[in-house]
Every structure is written in structure tokens, then in C-alpha cells.
Scaffold this active site. Structure first.
Site, short mmCIF file in Angstrom:
data_model
loop_
_atom_site.label_atom_id
_atom_site.label_comp_id
_atom_site.label_asym_id
_atom_site.label_seq_id
_atom_site.Cartn_x
_atom_site.Cartn_y
_atom_site.Cartn_z
N CYS A 11 0.85 -1.19 0.00
CA CYS A 11 0.00 0.00 0.00
C CYS A 11 0.89 1.24 0.00
O CYS A 11 1.69 1.43 0.91
CB CYS A 11 -0.91 -0.02 1.22
SG CYS A 11 -1.75 1.56 1.53
N CYS A 14 0.21 3.53 2.91
CA CYS A 14 0.68 2.92 4.16
C CYS A 14 2.19 3.11 4.30
O CYS A 14 2.71 3.29 5.41
CB CYS A 14 0.36 1.43 4.19
SG CYS A 14 -1.40 1.08 4.02
N ASP A 386 28.16 15.63 -29.56
CA ASP A 386 29.54 15.65 -30.02
C ASP A 386 29.56 15.06 -31.43
O ASP A 386 28.63 14.38 -31.85
CB ASP A 386 30.39 14.82 -29.05
CG ASP A 386 31.84 14.78 -29.46
OD1 ASP A 386 32.40 15.85 -29.76
OD2 ASP A 386 32.41 13.68 -29.50
#
Length: 700
Positions: A11, A14, A386
Site C-alpha cells: 500500500c 501505508c 559531439d
């Protein structure tokens, strides 16, 4: 600080509550729970017994306390409990008219208790200490529903909330399983090979220069170089490339690659923990543990959301009841408001989607080092790159040479070998290859110094020699013929390396590189993805840069740049928009670190890969627009998830105005949001058509 693996934490909300509880412990103020990674980071001085006790309140444990089998058994028990409660509820609902009222009440209580007893116990504990979490709100709602005679809806709330929590955990478990399937590609053992004798050992015991044997169907234990043998290797775990790659003597091989046929004898070049596959695992694991700014903002909102809903529920009960006198009706509405106080769908809107996006990118051969950078990929407005080794193949060769009249050609090539002998730069390799085809005078004396952005200096006795670009030389160094040769090479689009002493230009080498086959296609794909500017930054000359830029289809280029000039350009550009930098060399590392997001080629230097935020594990640009497309999908899903989570709750809240909100609709709105958010996020694990057909044009 110590990082502990957690289990049983299903959860998201939680997890946040547990983190707050642990932070109240002595020395626990820096505790951090990462729900997506299932990790707890705490100071070593925190009481672990107290931590375990807090974790147990939500059914979570430190990983050492359990194993995979126990986890699966626990998940099956949770599902059986929910099914049992649902069957009792359906049976009671179907036959309640034939049963005594007291027996009906008992059955509904039983259904609610079976599915919601853990929520009820946690809620009561929180209520006793005046801590209001979603468990507290659900407990109040269940007690209230049974108190006012709404037995059926009270039981339904408990069952649907239990299903909601199970689905929430299921979604995150599925995302983690996909991630873990990637991390299970490492071999477990290696076979040492010594004069025909074979010995199976653990990976941790391998040392550099050990010799191992890898047979058909086996995985390479770590990085190495083939001594003897021939086979085709599947390197998809490392590069994302599904096509087998030929391996013969002298060719490098990577840990985790699968030998599809033949037998190889390999010399180990890296310990396992330093190998490519181990580095991938470390980066992927780390990517899960960093929260994006959006996730942090959602967490902050979730902290105030539940208390606000509680206050709103109280107001919904009191104010209309005082006006109408219908206390029971508005108490029912207030209980329904409590149920929509769960922020679970909102908290889940981001982590599953980010984990799915990072996993899918890794399976495509692109390592994104955190969700923060996946988020940034979707916001790129300019890509700076580059030239040599990034936009081009980096397979340079000397196509034109000018040697000063009366110069000692063998000595000049000897100087080239002395100065470039230790360099890994593609230009140096081209010069050394050219020198290897000529007679050379070996030069052993002297010391070589790097002149940043210019080239090299060799000091031999009292004479200085220089090899590099035109910045090393003054106009006095040049003759008419050397100047004419230099200009001709520039006009032909060559990169020019100049060798001279303190007074004269002695030799000029025209070096040509080839644009990557996928470069133009990649540029077009990036533009379709919304990138406005594509710029090449190079230390090469103006003419060569202009030709390469036009051939690739770039929007802009800047030539004759020192490494610090590249950094300066990026610093200026990022003040107005999001900038990504692609590079592969040591001199690219400062620019990669400066950009909003640094992207390194996987076969580039260790320095570039170390500072980069995203790594293209195969030396192939085509993967960049693909992973950027994944980033856009993740961003769209996250914003849609947030919209769904908030809009369903808003609709439920608006239904309280006419008094239409019911307990079952409130819990269904919350559960519906969680289901939609979870399924949409998991859909990101499905590869697109481009990923399925992705292949390289390079033969190993």
C-alpha cells in the site's frame, strides 16, 4: 545509513504512514521508505526492534525475516480471505429476506470482519492516539454504517476496500516482477579452465586474468576477451540487441551474454562486480530509489489530503443537519465522504508507471538512471551532440597526407607513434594505423603533455614537437605549400591533424570519418518527438563541421570549440530550455555533467558513462528517440492517472451537495481509480512496434 529490503508492503499510502512513524523514533528523523523499490533507509543507530514492530502494523517485514515462498503464501491467504468474505456477503444478500434479522446482522459483521479486520485494528489503534490515516477513516465509516443500520453497505465497504488494497499491491508486484526478470539475467557460477581441467566456482571468486570456458547455452560470467573459439553471442541483456553477434579470438565479450553455439575460452578482464551486467543491475536498482519532483509533490499533497477530508466529512454532517434537522441522512453522507479520503490511487499514479518505463527502456538497451531523468527526457527541447564517435562512427582513417620537403618521414611517423601511443581517441587510432603502414624511427626519450583543446606536446631534450589542431601554431610556422595543403583538406571536409616543431609545420594529416547510418533517421525521429533544436558541438574545423551538420540534417553547429566552450554553450542554453547532451569521450564528461540530462554511448569512456544520466548500452543512436518516446508515454500516463484519481473523487464530493453520495459509490469510485491507474501504468510494459523490430546495422 543502511538500506534494508522490505517485503509485504502493498500500500503506497501505508508506506508513507510507516515512514512518519519510524521518523518519530530516536535517530529516525532521516528514515526513508521507497515504495517502488521496497526499501527502507535508516541510520545505523535506530532501534531495529522498534522498526520491525512498526512495520508489522501494516504487515510489512525486513526481507531477512521472510522468503519468496512465504510471500506467495501470504498473498494467496489474502486472496482467499477476500473471496470468502465476498461469498458470505453475496449469500447473505441473496437470502436475507428468509433469515432472521439478528442472523443477517451477524453474517454482514462476519463478512466485514473477515475482509477488514486488519484495517479495523490499525484504525482503532490510530484513533486511540488521535492519528488520522485512511485506516482510521475506514474504521469510522464501517462503525458508523453499522451504527445507523446500514449493515449491507458497511460490509460492502470493508470488502471493496480490501479488494482495493489487494489490487494496489498486485499492480506494484507485477511491475517489480518485470524489473526482477531483468535482474535475473546474471549467471550464478563460472567454469575456470586450466590446462584442460574445469572447475565450477562462484562469480565472486573470479579474478582478473583468470581463464574461463563458456559452452553453448551458458552465460558469460563476467567481461573478458576471447582467447580461442568461435560462437554467436546473444547480448540482448546488455545492449538490447536481439541479433546474435559473432565472437572470435581477440574480441571482447560481456557478462550476462548467452553463448548460442560453439565453445569459448575467455580471459577475464573485469571482476564480476565491475562488469557491464553488474553495472546495469546497480543502475536499474538505483533508478527505483529516487523520487521525481512530481512524486514528491504528490506525497506532500497526500499528507494534507486525508486530514482535509476528515474535516470536510464533519462539516457535511453538522452544517446541513443543523439546517434541515435530518441528522441520520447527513451522517450517512459524512461517512461516504470519509471513504473517498483514501489517496491511494493518487499516490500510485506515478511509481508503477515510472518503474514500467525504466524497465522497458532497459530491455531496449537504454539505462535511465532514475525516474527523474525519464521525466526529463520527455521535456527535451534541444539535443546537443559531439561529432566524433557520437554523430559519426568514430572509425577514422587518414585519407590525405602532406610531408614537408626534406623532412625525415620515418622520424615524423615515429613522433606520431610516441605522442599518440597511449591515447584511446579515434583520431589517435587513425594516425597510429597510418603510421603502422610506414617505416618509422622508434623514439623512446621524451615526455608527452596534453594541451586541452589543442593537442599534444612532446619534449625531447631541448626540442618541442606539437601534434594537434591549428591553435598550436602561429602564422610564422606556415609555408605557402603547407597552407595550401591544409586548406585543400578542409575544403574536402576532413579533420586535420598537424605535426610541427617550434618553428615549422612538418606534416599535415587529413582524417575522414563517416556519418552513422542511423544518424539522419535519428535526427528526424527526435524532431518528430518535439525536439526543436539539434546542435553539434565539436573541436573540429568549421568546414568539416558544416559538411557533417548538413549531411546529418542538424539545425545548428559550433566548431573549433574547447571542452570548456561546450560547457559554456550548454550553461547558456539551459537558462531558457531543457538541454540534453550526447557524448562518448573523456572530454565530453564536463558537458554531460552540465546538461539537464547527459546521454552517453555505452561503448564510450568510463568517465562519460559515470557522469551520464542515460546510457545507450549499444553504440547506436536509434535507441534514443525510442526511449524518448517511452518517456513521453510515461508522462502522458502519469498525468492521466492524476486526472482520473482526482476527478473521480471530485465527482463523489459533488454528489454530497444534493445528498446523492452513497457508501458503495464512494468505495467504487476509489477502487475504480486504483484499478484504472494500475492497469494503465502496467500497459507501459508492452513494447511498441519499433522496439520489437529493433536491430542493428553493424556486424560485430
Amino acid at each position: 545509513m543502511t538500506k534494508h529490503q522490505l517485503t509485504g508492503l502493498d500500500c503506497a499510502n501505508c508506506a508513507r504512514e510507516l515512514e512518519l512513524e519510524i521518523r518519530r523514533l530516536d535517530h529516525g528523523e532521516t528514515a526513508n521508505i521507497n515504495y517502488a523499490a521496497q526499501t527502507l533507509t535508516i541510520a545505523d543507530t535506530v532501534d531495529l526492534t522498534a522498526v520491525k514492530r512498526i512495520l508489522a502494523t501494516e504487515g510489512a517485514q525486513l526481507a531477512a525475516q521472510t522468503d519468496a515462498m512465504k510471500q506467495r503464501q501470504q498473498q494467496r491467504r489474502e486472496l482467499l480471505v477476500l473471496i470468502s468474505a465476498a461469498l458470505i456477503f453475496v449469500a447473505t444478500l441473496s437470502f436475507q429476506q428468509h433469515l432472521l434479522s439478528g442472523f443477517v446482522f451477524s453474517l454482514y459483521v462476519a463478512a466485514a470482519a473477515i475482509s477488514g479486520y486488519t484495517t479495523f485494528i490499525r484504525g482503532l489503534k490510530n484513533l486511540l492516539v488521535w492519528r488520522f490515516t485512511i485506516d482510521t477513516l475506514m474504521t469510522i465509516a464501517m462503525i458508523g454504517a453499522f451504527s445507523i443500520g446500514e449493515w449491507r453497505e458497511g460490509a460492502l465497504v470493508a470488502i471493496l476496500f480490501g479488494i482495493n488494497e489487494y489490487l494496489e499491491g498486485f499492480g506494484m508486484r507485477r511491475a517489480r516482477q518485470s524489473m526482477n526478470s531483468l535482474l535475473q539475467l546474471a549467471p550464478e557460477t563460472a567454469t575456470l579452465y586450466n590446462d584442460g581441467d574445469e572447475q565450477v566456482v562462484g562469480l565472486e571468486s573470479l579474478k582478473i586474468d583468470d581463464v574461463v570456458i563458456v559452452k553453448a547455452g551458458e552465460k558469460m560470467p563476467t567481461d573478458g576477451v576471447v582467447l580461442t573459439g568461435y560462437c554467436h553471442m546473444n547480448e540482448a541483456a546488455i545492449t538490447g540487441e536481439a541479433l546474435p553477434v559473432k565472437k572470435t579470438a581477440g574480441v571482447p565479450v560481456y557478462g550476462g551474454a548467452v553463448n548460442q553455439d560453439g565453445t569459448l575460452v575467455v580471459r577475464v578482464t573485469k571482476r564480476y562486480e565491475e562488469s557491464a551486467i553488474a553495472r546495469i543491475f546497480a543502475l536499474v536498482a538505483e533508478a527505483q530509489s529516487q523520487q521525481t519532483p512530481l512524486e514528491l509533490a504528490i506525497d506532500k499533497f497526500a499528507k494534507i489530503y486525508t486530514p482535509l477530508i476528515l474535516v470536510l466529512a464533519i462539516l457535511v454532517v453538522i452544517i446541513p443537519s443543523l439546517i434541515t434537522g435530518e441528522w441520520q441522512s447527513w451522517l450517512y453522507q459524512g461517512l461516504a465522504v470519509l471513504i473517498i479520503g483514501c489517496p491511494c490511487a493518487l499516490v500510485l499514479s506515478s511509481p508503477i508507471a515510472l518503474m514500467a518505463g525504466i524497465t522497458r527502456s532497459a530491455k531496449s538497451g537504454v539505462l535511465v538512471k532514475s525516474g527523474v531523468f525519464l521525466e526529463q527526457l520527455a521535456k527535451i527541447q534541444e539535443v546537443v551532440m559531439d561529432k566524433t564517435g557520437t554523430l559519426t562512427k568514430g572509425e577514422l582513417e587518414v585519407n590525405a597526407t602532406w610531408i614537408a620537403e626534406n623532412a625525415n618521414k620515418a622520424k615524423l611517423y615515429g613522433l606520431v607513434v610516441k605522442m599518440e601511443g597511449e591515447s584511446k581517441h579515434p583520431l589517435a587510432k587513425a594516425l597510429l594505423t597510418a603510421a603502422s603502414q610506414e617505416l618509422t624511427t622508434e623514439i623512446t626519450a621524451g615526455s608527452v603533455t596534453t594541451l586541452a583543446g589543442k593537442g599534444l606536446r612532446l619534449e625531447v631534450a631541448t626540442t618541442h614537437y606539437f601534434l594537434g589542431n591549428k591553435r598550436l601554431f602561429t602564422p610564422e610556422h606556415w609555408s605557402t605549400t603547407s597552407e595550401r595543403a591544409y586548406e585543400a583538406m578542409l575544403a574536402d571536409g576532413m579533420t586535420v591533424a598537424i605535426l610541427g616543431d617550434e618553428t615549422t609545420v612538418l606534416a599535415i594529416f587529413g582524417i575522414r570519418d563517416q556519418l552513422r547510418e542511423e544518424a539522419s533517421e535519428t535526427i528526424t525521429a527526435l524532431q518528430k518527438n518535439g525536439v526543436k533544436r539539434l546542435t553539434m558541438l565539436t573541436g573540429d574545423n568549421e568546414q568539416s563541421a558544416a559538411l557533417m551538420s548538413a549531411e546529418a540534417g542538424l539545425t545548428d553547429y559550433h566548431a573549433n570549440l574547447l571542452p570548456e566552450d561546450k560547457v559554456s554553450y550548454i550553461k547558456t542554453a539551459k537558462t531558457t530550455h531543457t538541454v540534453a547532451m550526447i557524448g562518448d569521450g573523456i572530454n565530453d564528461a564536463p558537458a554531460l555533467a552540465t546538461a539537464d540530462i547527459g546521454i552517453a554511448m555505452g561503448q564510450g569512456s568510463d568517465a562519460a558513462i559515470e557522469v551520464a544520466d542515460v546510457v545507450l548500452m549499444q553504440n547506436h543512436l536509434k535507441r534514443l528517440p525510442i526511449v524518448q518516446g517511452i518517456a513521453h508515454q510515461v508522462q502522458r500516463v502519469i498525468y492521466f492517472n492524476i486526472g482520473i484519481a482526482l476527478s473521480l473523487k471530485l465527482i463523489a464530493l459533488l454528489l454530497t451537495i444534493p445528498g446523492w453520495l452513497t457508501l458503495w459509490f464512494a468505495i467504487l469510485a476509489d477502487m475504480g481509480a486504483t484499478v484504472i491507474v494500475t492497469l494503465l501504468s502496467l500497459s507501459l510494459l508492452i513494447p511498441g512496434a519499433e522496439e520489437k523490430t529493433l536491430h542493428t546495422t553493424d556486424e560485430a
